[in-house]
Design an enzyme around this catalytic site. Structure first.
Site, PDB file in Angstrom:
ATOM      1  N   ASP A   1      42.590  41.404  25.062  1.00 19.76           N
ATOM      2  CA  ASP A   1      41.177  41.806  25.673  1.00 19.76           C
ATOM      3  C   ASP A   1      40.112  41.254  24.723  1.00 19.76           C
ATOM      4  O   ASP A   1      40.432  41.334  23.407  1.00 19.76           O
ATOM      5  CB  ASP A   1      41.015  42.951  26.085  1.00 19.76           C
ATOM      6  CG  ASP A   1      40.029  43.129  27.454  1.00 19.76           C
ATOM      7  OD1 ASP A   1      39.065  42.627  27.162  1.00 19.76           O
ATOM      8  OD2 ASP A   1      40.314  43.345  28.400  1.00 19.76           O
TER       9      ASP A   1
ATOM     10  N   ILE B   1      38.499  45.451  44.921  1.00 18.27           N
ATOM     11  CA  ILE B   1      39.285  46.643  44.276  1.00 18.27           C
ATOM     12  C   ILE B   1      38.346  47.351  43.562  1.00 18.27           C
ATOM     13  O   ILE B   1      37.203  46.873  42.994  1.00 18.27           O
ATOM     14  CB  ILE B   1      40.246  46.152  43.146  1.00 18.27           C
ATOM     15  CG1 ILE B   1      41.212  45.029  44.078  1.00 18.27           C
ATOM     16  CG2 ILE B   1      41.245  47.214  42.615  1.00 18.27           C
ATOM     17  CD1 ILE B   1      42.094  45.456  45.373  1.00 18.27           C
TER      18      ILE B   1
ATOM     19  N   TYR C   1      33.744  30.777  41.283  1.00 15.72           N
ATOM     20  CA  TYR C   1      34.764  31.808  41.230  1.00 15.72           C
ATOM     21  C   TYR C   1      35.903  31.217  42.437  1.00 15.72           C
ATOM     22  O   TYR C   1      37.009  31.090  42.091  1.00 15.72           O
ATOM     23  CB  TYR C   1      34.356  33.150  41.710  1.00 15.72           C
ATOM     24  CG  TYR C   1      35.149  34.100  41.532  1.00 15.72           C
ATOM     25  CD1 TYR C   1      35.782  34.720  40.605  1.00 15.72           C
ATOM     26  CD2 TYR C   1      35.776  34.824  42.711  1.00 15.72           C
ATOM     27  CE1 TYR C   1      36.742  35.852  40.405  1.00 15.72           C
ATOM     28  CE2 TYR C   1      36.507  35.874  42.715  1.00 15.72           C
ATOM     29  CZ  TYR C   1      37.001  36.235  41.575  1.00 15.72           C
ATOM     30  OH  TYR C   1      38.129  37.537  41.475  1.00 15.72           O
TER      31      TYR C   1
ATOM     32  N   THR D   1      37.382  48.421  40.575  1.00 14.45           N
ATOM     33  CA  THR D   1      37.352  48.332  39.289  1.00 14.45           C
ATOM     34  C   THR D   1      35.827  48.084  38.765  1.00 14.45           C
ATOM     35  O   THR D   1      34.841  48.327  39.590  1.00 14.45           O
ATOM     36  CB  THR D   1      38.213  47.154  38.889  1.00 14.45           C
ATOM     37  OG1 THR D   1      37.265  45.914  39.222  1.00 14.45           O
ATOM     38  CG2 THR D   1      39.589  47.051  39.399  1.00 14.45           C
TER      39      THR D   1
ATOM     40  N   LYS E   1      39.476  30.304  41.475  1.00 12.16           N
ATOM     41  CA  LYS E   1      40.664  31.094  42.051  1.00 12.16           C
ATOM     42  C   LYS E   1      41.794  30.047  43.048  1.00 12.16           C
ATOM     43  O   LYS E   1      43.035  30.448  43.225  1.00 12.16           O
ATOM     44  CB  LYS E   1      40.304  32.317  43.030  1.00 12.16           C
ATOM     45  CG  LYS E   1      39.675  33.359  41.917  1.00 12.16           C
ATOM     46  CD  LYS E   1      40.687  33.769  40.984  1.00 12.16           C
ATOM     47  CE  LYS E   1      40.197  35.059  40.140  1.00 12.16           C
ATOM     48  NZ  LYS E   1      40.958  35.387  39.205  1.00 12.16           N
TER      49      LYS E   1
ATOM     50  N   ASN F   1      45.128  37.430  33.667  1.00 13.48           N
ATOM     51  CA  ASN F   1      44.323  38.356  34.707  1.00 13.48           C
ATOM     52  C   ASN F   1      42.816  38.401  34.083  1.00 13.48           C
ATOM     53  O   ASN F   1      41.929  38.708  35.064  1.00 13.48           O
ATOM     54  CB  ASN F   1      45.019  39.886  34.447  1.00 13.48           C
ATOM     55  CG  ASN F   1      44.091  40.803  34.892  1.00 13.48           C
ATOM     56  OD1 ASN F   1      44.023  41.003  36.404  1.00 13.48           O
ATOM     57  ND2 ASN F   1      43.428  41.411  34.266  1.00 13.48           N
TER      58      ASN F   1
END
Ligand SMILES: NC(=O)c1ccc[n+]([C@@H]2O[C@H](COP(=O)([O-])OP(=O)(O)OC[C@H]3O[C@@H](n4cnc5c(N)ncnc54)[C@H](O)[C@@H]3O)[C@@H](O)[C@H]2O)c1
Length: 263
Positions: free
Chosen positions: A36, A187, A154, A189, A158, A89
């Site tokens: 990360d 989600i 995006y 997050t 994707k 990811n």
């Protein structure tokens, strides 16, 4: 344990879906590299994995930089001896209508969200090929299957991740390397949780649009990634698993209820 003695590398593992995946991999017996740009998040995840009895190591990597991707894969191989699983990811995204996106915003979205997935895949293939074993799981999105207002960059990235997943799968299918994608819907997050604080009405509308009526949990995506990364998915390659609470099954049309029995 479903990943006993495997070595896994997860990008963007200092938060959200990557964090849930890394912890799940570790619980299932994998030794995990947490990669990360967020050192605090990455080190926290390592600490929590170790506290739970798992094995993990943090490696600072900006996947928008090719040389850092090379070092990240090298680190996994040098530290743990090999690489069995790569979970691409990490993400950056610019927001804005297609006609308003800046070149810099577009470029960074593509660099971190697509070029990095390809280059990490290339580096991983190099170390997986001699052993004729490996599983690559890419985090795509429902936004890789349909368009979203103000997420053009995006969406392009994707959709590209889904395409890259298919090409990788067919080219390496006879060489022992599988490649699949997971396509999450909204989600809970940190990015969405922050939005919940700043724009609660927007998150309310998102929940309403999801047939299950709720956001997904990071663990619900990690469960899918675990399956795709494990030997249980030994005949699964080139697939994209849609985990969206039913969102993708809806055409977008409103209900015709109350309009009478015929039309
Ligand atoms: N949360 C959702 O609703 C949702 C829905 C569909 C798909 N996704 C996808 O799931 C993945 C994870 O998203 P999340 O919601 O967990 O986000 P998150 O912000 O919680 O986690 C993303 C992590 O990636 C790291 N990162 C960002 N840029 C990086 C870089 N250049 N190099 C290395 N690490 C970097 C961040 O520091 C962060 O720790 C992304 O690919 C995202 O597109 C998320």
């Amino acid at each position: 344990m479903r990943l006993k003695d495997k070595v896994a590398l997860v990008t963007g593992a200092g938060s959200g879906i990557g964090e849930a995946t890394a912890k799940t991999f570790a619980r299932e017996g994998a030794r995990v590299v947490i990669a990360d740009i967020n050192d605090d998040g990455g080190r926290r995840v390592v600490g929590e994995i170790r506290k739970a009895g798992g094995t993990a190591e943090f490696h600072h990597a900006d996947v928008g930089v090719h040389a850092e991707i090379e070092k990240m894969v090298q680190f996994a191989v040098e530290y743990f001896g090999r690489l069995d699983i790569l979970h691409n990811n990490a993400i950056f995204t610019t927001v804005g209508h297609v006609g308003e996106i800046s070149i810099e915003g577009w470029q960074k979205t593509v660099d971190v969200g697509l070029t990095a997935y390809w280059y990490a895949t290339k580096c991983a293939i190099e170390v997986m090929l001699p052993r004729k074993r490996g599983a690559i799981v890419n985090t795509a999105s429902v936004s890789g299957l349909a368009g979203d207002y103000t997420l053009g960059a995006y969406n392009a990235v994707k959709h590209g991740v889904v395409g890259l997943t298919k090409s990788t799968a067919i080219e390496y299918a006879r060489k022992g390397i599988r490649c699949n994608a997971v396509c999450p819907g909204p989600i809970g997050t940190p990015p969405l949780l922050r939005m919940e604080d700043s724009h609660p009405e927007l998150i309310g509308r998102i929940r309403e649009a999801i047939p299950m009526g709720r956001l997904g949990e990071p663990q619900e995506i990690a469960n899918v990634v675990l399956f795709l990364a494990s030997d249980e998915a030994s005949f699964v390659t080139g697939s994209f698993y849609v985990a969206v609470g039913g969102l993708w099954a809806h055409s977008g049309m409103p209900s015709l209820s109350g309009q009478g029995p015929e039309w």
